[in-house]
Motif scaffolding. Structure first.
Motif, PDB file in Angstrom:
ATOM      1  N   TYR A  75       0.834  -1.200   0.000  1.00 33.90           N
ATOM      2  CA  TYR A  75       0.000   0.000   0.000  1.00 33.90           C
ATOM      3  C   TYR A  75       0.872   1.256   0.000  1.00 33.90           C
ATOM      4  O   TYR A  75       0.671   2.176  -0.791  1.00 33.90           O
ATOM      5  CB  TYR A  75      -0.940  -0.002   1.207  1.00 33.90           C
ATOM      6  CG  TYR A  75      -1.712   1.284   1.350  1.00 33.90           C
ATOM      7  CD1 TYR A  75      -2.839   1.519   0.581  1.00 33.90           C
ATOM      8  CD2 TYR A  75      -1.303   2.272   2.239  1.00 33.90           C
ATOM      9  CE1 TYR A  75      -3.549   2.710   0.693  1.00 33.90           C
ATOM     10  CE2 TYR A  75      -2.004   3.461   2.360  1.00 33.90           C
ATOM     11  CZ  TYR A  75      -3.122   3.674   1.591  1.00 33.90           C
ATOM     12  OH  TYR A  75      -3.805   4.855   1.700  1.00 33.90           O
ATOM     13  N   LEU A  76       1.848   1.287   0.912  1.00 29.96           N
ATOM     14  CA  LEU A  76       2.716   2.458   1.010  1.00 29.96           C
ATOM     15  C   LEU A  76       3.532   2.652  -0.259  1.00 29.96           C
ATOM     16  O   LEU A  76       3.703   3.776  -0.730  1.00 29.96           O
ATOM     17  CB  LEU A  76       3.641   2.336   2.223  1.00 29.96           C
ATOM     18  CG  LEU A  76       2.953   2.440   3.583  1.00 29.96           C
ATOM     19  CD1 LEU A  76       3.938   2.111   4.699  1.00 29.96           C
ATOM     20  CD2 LEU A  76       2.343   3.803   3.782  1.00 29.96           C
ATOM     21  N   THR A  77       4.036   1.563  -0.821  1.00 31.64           N
ATOM     22  CA  THR A  77       4.796   1.643  -2.066  1.00 31.64           C
ATOM     23  C   THR A  77       3.928   2.215  -3.182  1.00 31.64           C
ATOM     24  O   THR A  77       4.376   3.052  -3.970  1.00 31.64           O
ATOM     25  CB  THR A  77       5.337   0.256  -2.454  1.00 31.64           C
ATOM     26  OG1 THR A  77       6.146  -0.235  -1.376  1.00 31.64           O
ATOM     27  CG2 THR A  77       6.166   0.314  -3.721  1.00 31.64           C
TER      28      THR A  77
ATOM     29  N   THR B 243       8.900   4.329   0.032  1.00 35.88           N
ATOM     30  CA  THR B 243       9.755   3.148   0.024  1.00 35.88           C
ATOM     31  C   THR B 243       9.742   2.574   1.432  1.00 35.88           C
ATOM     32  O   THR B 243       9.731   3.322   2.413  1.00 35.88           O
ATOM     33  CB  THR B 243      11.203   3.470  -0.392  1.00 35.88           C
ATOM     34  OG1 THR B 243      11.732   4.437   0.500  1.00 35.88           O
ATOM     35  CG2 THR B 243      11.265   3.981  -1.813  1.00 35.88           C
ATOM     36  N   VAL B 244       9.700   1.251   1.518  1.00 37.68           N
ATOM     37  CA  VAL B 244       9.714   0.560   2.807  1.00 37.68           C
ATOM     38  C   VAL B 244      10.958  -0.311   2.810  1.00 37.68           C
ATOM     39  O   VAL B 244      11.134  -1.153   1.934  1.00 37.68           O
ATOM     40  CB  VAL B 244       8.439  -0.293   2.990  1.00 37.68           C
ATOM     41  CG1 VAL B 244       8.486  -1.030   4.321  1.00 37.68           C
ATOM     42  CG2 VAL B 244       7.193   0.572   2.893  1.00 37.68           C
ATOM     43  N   GLU B 245      11.813  -0.072   3.802  1.00 35.95           N
ATOM     44  CA  GLU B 245      13.088  -0.779   3.864  1.00 35.95           C
ATOM     45  C   GLU B 245      13.316  -1.348   5.251  1.00 35.95           C
ATOM     46  O   GLU B 245      12.819  -0.814   6.233  1.00 35.95           O
ATOM     47  CB  GLU B 245      14.235   0.179   3.517  1.00 35.95           C
ATOM     48  CG  GLU B 245      14.111   0.811   2.157  1.00 35.95           C
ATOM     49  CD  GLU B 245      15.103   1.952   1.949  1.00 35.95           C
ATOM     50  OE1 GLU B 245      15.758   2.367   2.924  1.00 35.95           O
ATOM     51  OE2 GLU B 245      15.198   2.414   0.811  1.00 35.95           O
ATOM     52  N   ARG B 246      14.080  -2.418   5.300  1.00 36.77           N
ATOM     53  CA  ARG B 246      14.493  -2.995   6.578  1.00 36.77           C
ATOM     54  C   ARG B 246      15.992  -2.776   6.705  1.00 36.77           C
ATOM     55  O   ARG B 246      16.750  -3.072   5.784  1.00 36.77           O
ATOM     56  CB  ARG B 246      14.152  -4.472   6.639  1.00 36.77           C
ATOM     57  CG  ARG B 246      12.658  -4.737   6.624  1.00 36.77           C
ATOM     58  CD  ARG B 246      12.365  -6.217   6.695  1.00 36.77           C
ATOM     59  NE  ARG B 246      12.485  -6.737   8.036  1.00 36.77           N
ATOM     60  CZ  ARG B 246      11.475  -6.825   8.913  1.00 36.77           C
ATOM     61  NH1 ARG B 246      10.272  -6.438   8.558  1.00 36.77           N
ATOM     62  NH2 ARG B 246      11.654  -7.305  10.116  1.00 36.77           N
TER      63      ARG B 246
ATOM     64  N   ASN C  69      11.946   0.845  16.828  1.00 36.38           N
ATOM     65  CA  ASN C  69      11.526  -0.286  15.998  1.00 36.38           C
ATOM     66  C   ASN C  69      11.398   0.132  14.544  1.00 36.38           C
ATOM     67  O   ASN C  69      11.566  -0.680  13.644  1.00 36.38           O
ATOM     68  CB  ASN C  69      10.180  -0.824  16.471  1.00 36.38           C
ATOM     69  CG  ASN C  69      10.273  -1.451  17.837  1.00 36.38           C
ATOM     70  OD1 ASN C  69      11.261  -2.076  18.175  1.00 36.38           O
ATOM     71  ND2 ASN C  69       9.246  -1.262  18.642  1.00 36.38           N
ATOM     72  N   ALA C  70      11.046   1.400  14.323  1.00 40.33           N
ATOM     73  CA  ALA C  70      10.836   1.906  12.974  1.00 40.33           C
ATOM     74  C   ALA C  70      10.828   3.428  13.021  1.00 40.33           C
ATOM     75  O   ALA C  70      10.702   4.017  14.087  1.00 40.33           O
ATOM     76  CB  ALA C  70       9.512   1.398  12.417  1.00 40.33           C
ATOM     77  N   TYR C  71      10.958   4.038  11.848  1.00 37.54           N
ATOM     78  CA  TYR C  71      10.817   5.484  11.760  1.00 37.54           C
ATOM     79  C   TYR C  71      10.492   5.877  10.331  1.00 37.54           C
ATOM     80  O   TYR C  71      10.628   5.078   9.410  1.00 37.54           O
ATOM     81  CB  TYR C  71      12.089   6.212  12.252  1.00 37.54           C
ATOM     82  CG  TYR C  71      13.325   5.983  11.409  1.00 37.54           C
ATOM     83  CD1 TYR C  71      13.613   6.799  10.321  1.00 37.54           C
ATOM     84  CD2 TYR C  71      14.206   4.954  11.716  1.00 37.54           C
ATOM     85  CE1 TYR C  71      14.750   6.605   9.562  1.00 37.54           C
ATOM     86  CE2 TYR C  71      15.350   4.748  10.953  1.00 37.54           C
ATOM     87  CZ  TYR C  71      15.613   5.570   9.880  1.00 37.54           C
ATOM     88  OH  TYR C  71      16.739   5.377   9.122  1.00 37.54           O
ATOM     89  N   THR C  72      10.017   7.105  10.179  1.00 35.57           N
ATOM     90  CA  THR C  72       9.813   7.672   8.849  1.00 35.57           C
ATOM     91  C   THR C  72      10.766   8.843   8.702  1.00 35.57           C
ATOM     92  O   THR C  72      11.171   9.443   9.688  1.00 35.57           O
ATOM     93  CB  THR C  72       8.362   8.162   8.633  1.00 35.57           C
ATOM     94  OG1 THR C  72       8.069   9.162   9.598  1.00 35.57           O
ATOM     95  CG2 THR C  72       7.378   7.021   8.740  1.00 35.57           C
ATOM     96  N   THR C  73      11.131   9.140   7.481  1.00 31.95           N
ATOM     97  CA  THR C  73      12.068  10.230   7.241  1.00 31.95           C
ATOM     98  C   THR C  73      11.337  11.570   7.249  1.00 31.95           C
ATOM     99  O   THR C  73      10.132  11.630   7.009  1.00 31.95           O
ATOM    100  CB  THR C  73      12.782  10.047   5.894  1.00 31.95           C
ATOM    101  OG1 THR C  73      11.805   9.991   4.866  1.00 31.95           O
ATOM    102  CG2 THR C  73      13.617   8.784   5.892  1.00 31.95           C
TER     103      THR C  73
ATOM    104  N   VAL D 155      11.486   3.065   7.467  1.00 29.06           N
ATOM    105  CA  VAL D 155      12.553   2.132   7.790  1.00 29.06           C
ATOM    106  C   VAL D 155      12.116   1.315   9.001  1.00 29.06           C
ATOM    107  O   VAL D 155      11.712   1.871  10.016  1.00 29.06           O
ATOM    108  CB  VAL D 155      13.879   2.869   8.089  1.00 29.06           C
ATOM    109  CG1 VAL D 155      14.974   1.881   8.459  1.00 29.06           C
ATOM    110  CG2 VAL D 155      14.288   3.729   6.907  1.00 29.06           C
ATOM    111  N   ILE D 156      12.213  -0.006   8.864  1.00 29.70           N
ATOM    112  CA  ILE D 156      11.825  -0.934   9.926  1.00 29.70           C
ATOM    113  C   ILE D 156      13.068  -1.695  10.341  1.00 29.70           C
ATOM    114  O   ILE D 156      13.854  -2.138   9.494  1.00 29.70           O
ATOM    115  CB  ILE D 156      10.730  -1.894   9.430  1.00 29.70           C
ATOM    116  CG1 ILE D 156       9.507  -1.081   9.024  1.00 29.70           C
ATOM    117  CG2 ILE D 156      10.387  -2.919  10.501  1.00 29.70           C
ATOM    118  CD1 ILE D 156       8.499  -1.847   8.226  1.00 29.70           C
ATOM    119  N   ASP D 157      13.251  -1.865  11.651  1.00 33.38           N
ATOM    120  CA  ASP D 157      14.425  -2.550  12.158  1.00 33.38           C
ATOM    121  C   ASP D 157      14.516  -3.954  11.587  1.00 33.38           C
ATOM    122  O   ASP D 157      13.565  -4.725  11.623  1.00 33.38           O
ATOM    123  CB  ASP D 157      14.390  -2.604  13.684  1.00 33.38           C
ATOM    124  CG  ASP D 157      15.716  -3.022  14.287  1.00 33.38           C
ATOM    125  OD1 ASP D 157      16.500  -3.725  13.615  1.00 33.38           O
ATOM    126  OD2 ASP D 157      15.974  -2.643  15.436  1.00 33.38           O
ATOM    127  N   ALA D 158      15.671  -4.298  11.067  1.00 36.04           N
ATOM    128  CA  ALA D 158      15.889  -5.600  10.444  1.00 36.04           C
ATOM    129  C   ALA D 158      15.779  -6.742  11.445  1.00 36.04           C
ATOM    130  O   ALA D 158      15.531  -7.880  11.054  1.00 36.04           O
ATOM    131  CB  ALA D 158      17.257  -5.624   9.765  1.00 36.04           C
TER     132      ALA D 158
END
Length: 184
Positions: free
Chosen positions: A112-114, A119-122, A130-134, A142-145
């Motif tokens: 959905y976000l894409t 962009t959704v990255e790990r 745990n995660a953040y947005t720019t 960005v989601i923690d790998a």
């Protein structure tokens, strides 16, 4: 300084332990009652105001919209009590998911976000997020790998990720300190 950042500083200065704040009536709608005698945390609220003004060049009246700021009181959830236990506690509305993701929720949200241009990255995230947005306009999540597909039992989140559609605003998701006796 933006209104939101200014209000965060005001909240922190008056009540550093605050985690979830809302106005008096909002807490009532969320099945919580502010305890008698609790002192409000003063912040600035904004409201759109429409004014009719005369255009100096044309002499015609025009409608102008402005935002007016005024002091309001909010209360931390720690200053409230549950009204009706059977109706549920709003603190239980959102919980971090744990374990596998057999329903494919992560993939559906990432798709959905894409589709919306994000962009959704790990990747490895230092610290407790745990995660953040720019905030640079790159529309990146960005989601923690180290998180499992649905979350991680040993990284419970006290905060919630900021919705990506709130462009230009970002907040790192905090987590509660690890309980040394329970590492999940």
């Amino acid at each position: 300084m933006s209104e939101e950042r200014g209000n965060l500083l005001l909240i922190f200065a008056q009540c550093p332990e605050a985690s979830h704040v809302a106005g008096y009536r909002t807490w009532q709608k969320l099945n919580r009652q502010v305890r008698k005698g609790e002192r409000g945390i003063r912040i600035f609220g904004g409201r759109d105001v429409r004014e009719t003004v005369e255009n100096e060049q044309t002499g015609e009246e025009e409608e102008q919209r402005r935002v007016r700021f005024f002091p309001v009181s909010v209360f931390d959830m720690g200053q409230t009590d549950l009204i009706d236990e059977e109706a549920g506690d709003p603190a239980d509305i959102a919980r971090q998911l744990t374990g596998d993701d057999p329903a494919g929720i992560f993939d559906a949200v990432a798709d959905y976000l894409t589709g919306k241009g994000w962009t959704v990255e790990r990747e490895q995230i230092a610290g407790g997020a745990n995660a953040y947005t720019t905030i640079d306009g790159a529309q990146r999540v960005v989601i923690d790998a180290d998180l499992s597909p649905a979350g991680s039992q040993d990284r419970p989140s006290r905060g919630r990720p900021r919705h990506p559609s709130r462009r230009g605003r970002s907040r790192r998701v905090r987590r509660a300190p690890r309980d040394q006796g329970n590492r999940g």
